[in-house]
Design an enzyme around this catalytic site. Structure first.
Site, PDB file in Angstrom:
ATOM      1  N   TYR A  39       4.266  -2.159  18.696  1.00 11.99           N
ATOM      2  CA  TYR A  39       5.042  -2.556  17.549  1.00 11.99           C
ATOM      3  C   TYR A  39       6.180  -1.632  17.295  1.00 11.99           C
ATOM      4  O   TYR A  39       5.945  -0.510  17.666  1.00 11.99           O
ATOM      5  CB  TYR A  39       4.211  -3.019  16.508  1.00 11.99           C
ATOM      6  CG  TYR A  39       3.948  -1.657  15.538  1.00 11.99           C
ATOM      7  CD1 TYR A  39       4.772  -1.019  14.899  1.00 11.99           C
ATOM      8  CD2 TYR A  39       2.708  -0.855  16.084  1.00 11.99           C
ATOM      9  CE1 TYR A  39       4.198   0.219  14.144  1.00 11.99           C
ATOM     10  CE2 TYR A  39       2.352   0.134  15.386  1.00 11.99           C
ATOM     11  CZ  TYR A  39       3.081   0.960  14.450  1.00 11.99           C
ATOM     12  OH  TYR A  39       2.964   2.094  13.867  1.00 11.99           O
ATOM     13  N   PHE A  50      11.427   2.086  11.017  1.00  9.98           N
ATOM     14  CA  PHE A  50      10.611   3.204  10.325  1.00  9.98           C
ATOM     15  C   PHE A  50       9.377   3.475  11.210  1.00  9.98           C
ATOM     16  O   PHE A  50       8.932   4.769  10.678  1.00  9.98           O
ATOM     17  CB  PHE A  50      10.505   2.639   8.955  1.00  9.98           C
ATOM     18  CG  PHE A  50       9.603   1.551   9.004  1.00  9.98           C
ATOM     19  CD1 PHE A  50       8.158   1.753   8.972  1.00  9.98           C
ATOM     20  CD2 PHE A  50      10.045   0.263   8.577  1.00  9.98           C
ATOM     21  CE1 PHE A  50       7.406   0.398   8.739  1.00  9.98           C
ATOM     22  CE2 PHE A  50       9.402  -0.834   8.699  1.00  9.98           C
ATOM     23  CZ  PHE A  50       7.786  -0.639   8.773  1.00  9.98           C
ATOM     24  N   ASP A  51       8.812   2.862  12.053  1.00 12.66           N
ATOM     25  CA  ASP A  51       7.770   3.212  12.872  1.00 12.66           C
ATOM     26  C   ASP A  51       7.815   2.345  13.834  1.00 12.66           C
ATOM     27  O   ASP A  51       8.300   1.533  14.229  1.00 12.66           O
ATOM     28  CB  ASP A  51       6.693   3.087  12.131  1.00 12.66           C
ATOM     29  CG  ASP A  51       5.290   3.578  12.550  1.00 12.66           C
ATOM     30  OD1 ASP A  51       5.302   4.346  13.608  1.00 12.66           O
ATOM     31  OD2 ASP A  51       4.104   3.162  12.046  1.00 12.66           O
ATOM     32  N   ILE A  70      -1.361  -3.963   6.656  1.00 11.67           N
ATOM     33  CA  ILE A  70      -0.959  -4.876   5.697  1.00 11.67           C
ATOM     34  C   ILE A  70      -1.236  -6.464   5.692  1.00 11.67           C
ATOM     35  O   ILE A  70      -1.846  -6.585   6.953  1.00 11.67           O
ATOM     36  CB  ILE A  70       0.514  -4.600   5.742  1.00 11.67           C
ATOM     37  CG1 ILE A  70       1.142  -5.143   6.980  1.00 11.67           C
ATOM     38  CG2 ILE A  70       1.017  -3.492   5.120  1.00 11.67           C
ATOM     39  CD1 ILE A  70       2.702  -5.102   6.924  1.00 11.67           C
ATOM     40  N   TYR A  96       3.993  -3.688   1.399  1.00 11.52           N
ATOM     41  CA  TYR A  96       3.475  -2.386   0.877  1.00 11.52           C
ATOM     42  C   TYR A  96       3.913  -2.586  -0.773  1.00 11.52           C
ATOM     43  O   TYR A  96       3.634  -1.510  -1.506  1.00 11.52           O
ATOM     44  CB  TYR A  96       4.335  -1.297   1.057  1.00 11.52           C
ATOM     45  CG  TYR A  96       3.558  -0.744   2.550  1.00 11.52           C
ATOM     46  CD1 TYR A  96       2.609  -0.201   2.646  1.00 11.52           C
ATOM     47  CD2 TYR A  96       4.381  -1.228   3.815  1.00 11.52           C
ATOM     48  CE1 TYR A  96       1.976   0.091   3.913  1.00 11.52           C
ATOM     49  CE2 TYR A  96       3.679  -0.783   5.326  1.00 11.52           C
ATOM     50  CZ  TYR A  96       2.654  -0.235   5.067  1.00 11.52           C
ATOM     51  OH  TYR A  96       2.041  -0.017   6.476  1.00 11.52           O
ATOM     52  N   PHE A 113       8.596  -6.860  11.703  1.00 12.54           N
ATOM     53  CA  PHE A 113       7.945  -5.983  12.846  1.00 12.54           C
ATOM     54  C   PHE A 113       8.160  -7.018  14.070  1.00 12.54           C
ATOM     55  O   PHE A 113       7.871  -8.196  14.121  1.00 12.54           O
ATOM     56  CB  PHE A 113       6.412  -6.014  12.635  1.00 12.54           C
ATOM     57  CG  PHE A 113       6.001  -4.946  11.635  1.00 12.54           C
ATOM     58  CD1 PHE A 113       5.928  -3.755  11.917  1.00 12.54           C
ATOM     59  CD2 PHE A 113       5.873  -5.334  10.182  1.00 12.54           C
ATOM     60  CE1 PHE A 113       5.473  -2.734  10.837  1.00 12.54           C
ATOM     61  CE2 PHE A 113       5.575  -4.371   9.350  1.00 12.54           C
ATOM     62  CZ  PHE A 113       5.367  -3.123   9.561  1.00 12.54           C
TER      63      PHE A 113
END
Length: 187
Positions: A39, A50-51, A70, A96, A113
């Site tokens: 992902y 961010f990731d 999540i 979140y 995502f």
């Protein structure tokens, strides 16, 4: 995302298929709830990554429906098939929320995502069949360890016997030299 599918019914989780899976691809089920995904997570507001699992080429594994990810992921990934890539837009209440996930994800952030479902696997917990298989495997390991210990003990015994035999030969040679010298002097 005009051709996005509203998975939550309230616009909170939208899925747009980027690459379809093969028609015969498997999907997560109750028997195959452990999933592996690649992902990349992006903040919708800034378009900032961010990731990601792409940098180190790892997979992220989790069990669907356990609340370990999540809400949006539990909802969206169960609709995917192995090989499928989808863009999943997650409103804050499915991500979140008001807390965010500092320092990378601010409060009330909408996340996007791009997720690829890599594999679906059975739960690692033991069923009755796998419990007996595990018991048999452990019993076999125990037998192997016992055999190795017995072999080690046998080797130790052989080394001690070899040492004793070598000591006896040395002693016999010493005795023979003593005896031989004595006989030689007598003549």
């Amino acid at each position: 995302m005009s051709d996005a599918i509203d998975l939550s019914g309230d616009g909170g989780v939208l899925k747009k298929i980027v690459r379809h899976a093969k028609p015969d691809a498997i999907a997560p089920t109750q028997d195959l709830p452990l999933v592996d995904v690649h992902y990349e997570g992006i903040l919708e507001e800034t378009n900032e990554v961010f990731d990601t699992t792409h940098e180190d080429n790892t997979v992220f594994s989790f069990e669907l429906g356990k609340g370990s990810v999540i809400k949006a992921w539990d909802i969206a990934v169960k609709t995917m098939k192995v090989g499928e890539i989808a863009k999943i837009t997650c409103k804050p209440e499915y991500a979140y929320g008001s807390a965010g996930s500092p320092p990378d994800i601010p409060p009330e952030a909408t996340l996007i995502f791009e997720v690829e479902l890599v594999a679906c696997n059975p739960r690692k917990g033991l069923s009755l069949g796998s419990a007996s298989e595990e018991r048999a495997r452990l019993e076999e390991l125990k037998k192997q360890r016992e055999m190795a210990a017995a072999n080690k003990e046998e080797e130790k015994k052989k080394r001690e016997e070899a040492k004793a035999a070598a000591a006896a030969r040395i002693q016999a040679k010493l005795d023979a030299k003593k005896g031989g010298k004595g006989k030689g002097k007598g003549k």
